[in-house]
Design a protein around this motif. Structure first.
Motif, PDB file in Angstrom:
ATOM      1  N   UNK A  27      10.548   5.812   5.845  1.00  0.00           N
ATOM      2  CA  UNK A  27       9.030   6.599   6.100  1.00  0.00           C
ATOM      3  C   UNK A  27       8.241   6.193   6.798  1.00  0.00           C
ATOM      4  N   UNK A  28       8.119   5.171   5.980  1.00  0.00           N
ATOM      5  CA  UNK A  28       6.303   3.689   5.782  1.00  0.00           C
ATOM      6  C   UNK A  28       6.945   2.592   5.881  1.00  0.00           C
ATOM      7  N   UNK A  29       6.576   1.815   6.682  1.00  0.00           N
ATOM      8  CA  UNK A  29       6.049  -0.055   6.110  1.00  0.00           C
ATOM      9  C   UNK A  29       4.438   0.554   5.477  1.00  0.00           C
ATOM     10  N   UNK A  30       4.386  -0.555   4.329  1.00  0.00           N
ATOM     11  CA  UNK A  30       2.768  -0.493   3.585  1.00  0.00           C
ATOM     12  C   UNK A  30       2.883  -1.466   2.899  1.00  0.00           C
ATOM     13  N   UNK A  31       2.154  -1.957   1.912  1.00  0.00           N
ATOM     14  CA  UNK A  31       1.592  -3.073   1.026  1.00  0.00           C
ATOM     15  C   UNK A  31       1.213  -2.679   0.368  1.00  0.00           C
ATOM     16  N   UNK A  32       1.813  -3.558  -0.888  1.00  0.00           N
ATOM     17  CA  UNK A  32       0.663  -3.152  -2.213  1.00  0.00           C
ATOM     18  C   UNK A  32       0.279  -3.766  -3.579  1.00  0.00           C
ATOM     19  N   UNK A  33      -0.967  -4.096  -4.074  1.00  0.00           N
ATOM     20  CA  UNK A  33      -1.284  -5.714  -4.903  1.00  0.00           C
ATOM     21  C   UNK A  33      -0.218  -4.513  -6.623  1.00  0.00           C
ATOM     22  N   UNK A  34      -0.480  -5.413  -7.331  1.00  0.00           N
ATOM     23  CA  UNK A  34      -0.704  -5.984  -8.419  1.00  0.00           C
ATOM     24  C   UNK A  34      -0.790  -4.602  -9.478  1.00  0.00           C
ATOM     25  N   UNK A  35      -1.516  -4.210  -8.697  1.00  0.00           N
ATOM     26  CA  UNK A  35      -2.478  -2.745  -9.745  1.00  0.00           C
ATOM     27  C   UNK A  35      -1.927  -1.707  -8.664  1.00  0.00           C
ATOM     28  N   UNK A  36      -1.435  -1.252  -7.584  1.00  0.00           N
ATOM     29  CA  UNK A  36      -1.295  -0.677  -7.269  1.00  0.00           C
ATOM     30  C   UNK A  36       1.162  -0.413  -7.605  1.00  0.00           C
ATOM     31  N   UNK A  37       1.347  -1.361  -7.226  1.00  0.00           N
ATOM     32  CA  UNK A  37       2.531  -1.187  -8.244  1.00  0.00           C
ATOM     33  C   UNK A  37       2.539  -0.988  -9.378  1.00  0.00           C
ATOM     34  N   UNK A  38       2.150  -1.539 -10.169  1.00  0.00           N
ATOM     35  CA  UNK A  38       1.599  -0.905 -11.151  1.00  0.00           C
ATOM     36  C   UNK A  38       1.553   0.293 -11.513  1.00  0.00           C
ATOM     37  N   UNK A  39       0.562   1.066 -10.950  1.00  0.00           N
ATOM     38  CA  UNK A  39      -0.206   2.631 -10.924  1.00  0.00           C
ATOM     39  C   UNK A  39       1.801   3.161 -10.589  1.00  0.00           C
ATOM     40  N   UNK A  51      -5.187  -2.347   3.347  1.00  0.00           N
ATOM     41  CA  UNK A  51      -6.286  -3.690   3.897  1.00  0.00           C
ATOM     42  C   UNK A  51      -7.178  -3.321   4.928  1.00  0.00           C
ATOM     43  N   UNK A  52      -7.281  -1.800   5.414  1.00  0.00           N
ATOM     44  CA  UNK A  52      -8.061  -1.707   6.401  1.00  0.00           C
ATOM     45  C   UNK A  52      -9.214  -1.381   5.327  1.00  0.00           C
ATOM     46  N   UNK A  53      -9.819  -0.657   3.572  1.00  0.00           N
ATOM     47  CA  UNK A  53     -10.150  -0.249   3.582  1.00  0.00           C
ATOM     48  C   UNK A  53     -10.617  -0.739   2.442  1.00  0.00           C
ATOM     49  N   UNK A  54      -9.282  -1.871   1.720  1.00  0.00           N
ATOM     50  CA  UNK A  54      -9.551  -2.753   0.494  1.00  0.00           C
ATOM     51  C   UNK A  54     -10.076  -1.965  -0.247  1.00  0.00           C
ATOM     52  N   UNK A  55      -8.564  -1.037  -0.326  1.00  0.00           N
ATOM     53  CA  UNK A  55      -8.738  -0.519  -1.617  1.00  0.00           C
ATOM     54  C   UNK A  55      -7.575   0.256  -1.885  1.00  0.00           C
TER      55      UNK A  55
END
Length: 214
Positions: A27-39, A51-55
């Motif tokens: 469906x999608x290729x995206x990115x996660x940081x540690x906080x996103x993965x934990x959530x 990455x564009x909004x840095x949030x």
């Protein structure tokens, strides 16, 4: 929630492939940081890092097209992740079901993929009841009409098989399967429910479990 095996890059990110758990479709290729993965692991809802909004980017937070996460997988090198999800609505901002909707090379689709796509379309038609939709019309006619149609299509399958007509059988069997999927959707069942039942009946048995397979 041990993320020690995840190899985040120099920006603290890891690529995430989002896959429909029902159809196997990417469906999608995206990115996660540690906080996103934990959530994501905690809430079972797709969460990424924009990455564009840095949030943090919580899929469906504004569109309503959330993704229920049923499984999170880490690849052998630890530097890529898969979210296997049940999507509620399109994954792409364009309104397409998947971000990967522009084919550079067309390929054959297997039965599981097609069944998942058809079932998702049926569910959407039942939710929105668009004018001119065959699904909407059958739904409004009632369950008895749908069941009658299954009986009719089953008879056509039998007749095509008796006549040893593979081409006719192919079309009639497809009609029967479509109306079976419609019946499942009407009663709140999914193709995954059938897959689970079939797997429970036919999965390979361990020689040590004291049971016997088919």
């Amino acid at each position: 929630m041990d993320l020690s095996a995840v190899r985040f890059d120099e920006k603290g990110l890891v690529p995430v492939v989002v896959q429909d758990a029902r159809t196997g479709e990417v469906l999608t290729l995206a990115y996660a940081n540690r906080e996103a993965l934990e959530e994501t692991l905690r809430t079972r809802r797709s969460t990424f890092y924009s990455r564009s909004r840095q949030a943090l980017w919580r899929k469906g937070e504004t569109s309503g097209n959330v993704q229920e996460v049923v499984e999170v997988l880490l690849d052998c090198d630890g530097d890529a992740v898969v979210y296997r999800v049940v999507p509620q609505g399109p994954a792409c901002h364009t309104g397409e079901r998947t971000c990967f909707h522009r084919a550079l090379l067309e390929g054959e689709k297997d039965l599981g993929f097609v069944v998942g796509q058809v079932y998702a379309t049926i569910k959407e038609r039942l939710r929105t009841l668009p004018e001119g939709s065959y699904v909407a019309r059958m739904h409004q006619a009632g369950l008895d009409r749908i069941l009658k149609k299954i009986g009719e299509e089953a008879g056509e399958v039998i007749l095509a098989a008796k006549n040893q007509n593979p081409e006719e059988l192919r079309h009639e069997a497809a009609d029967l399967l479509f109306h079976l999927l419609l019946t499942l959707a009407e009663l709140g069942l999914t193709p995954e429910d059938l897959a689970k039942t079939l797997w429970e009946r036919h999965r390979p048995r361990s020689p040590y479990d004291g049971s016997h397979g088919n």
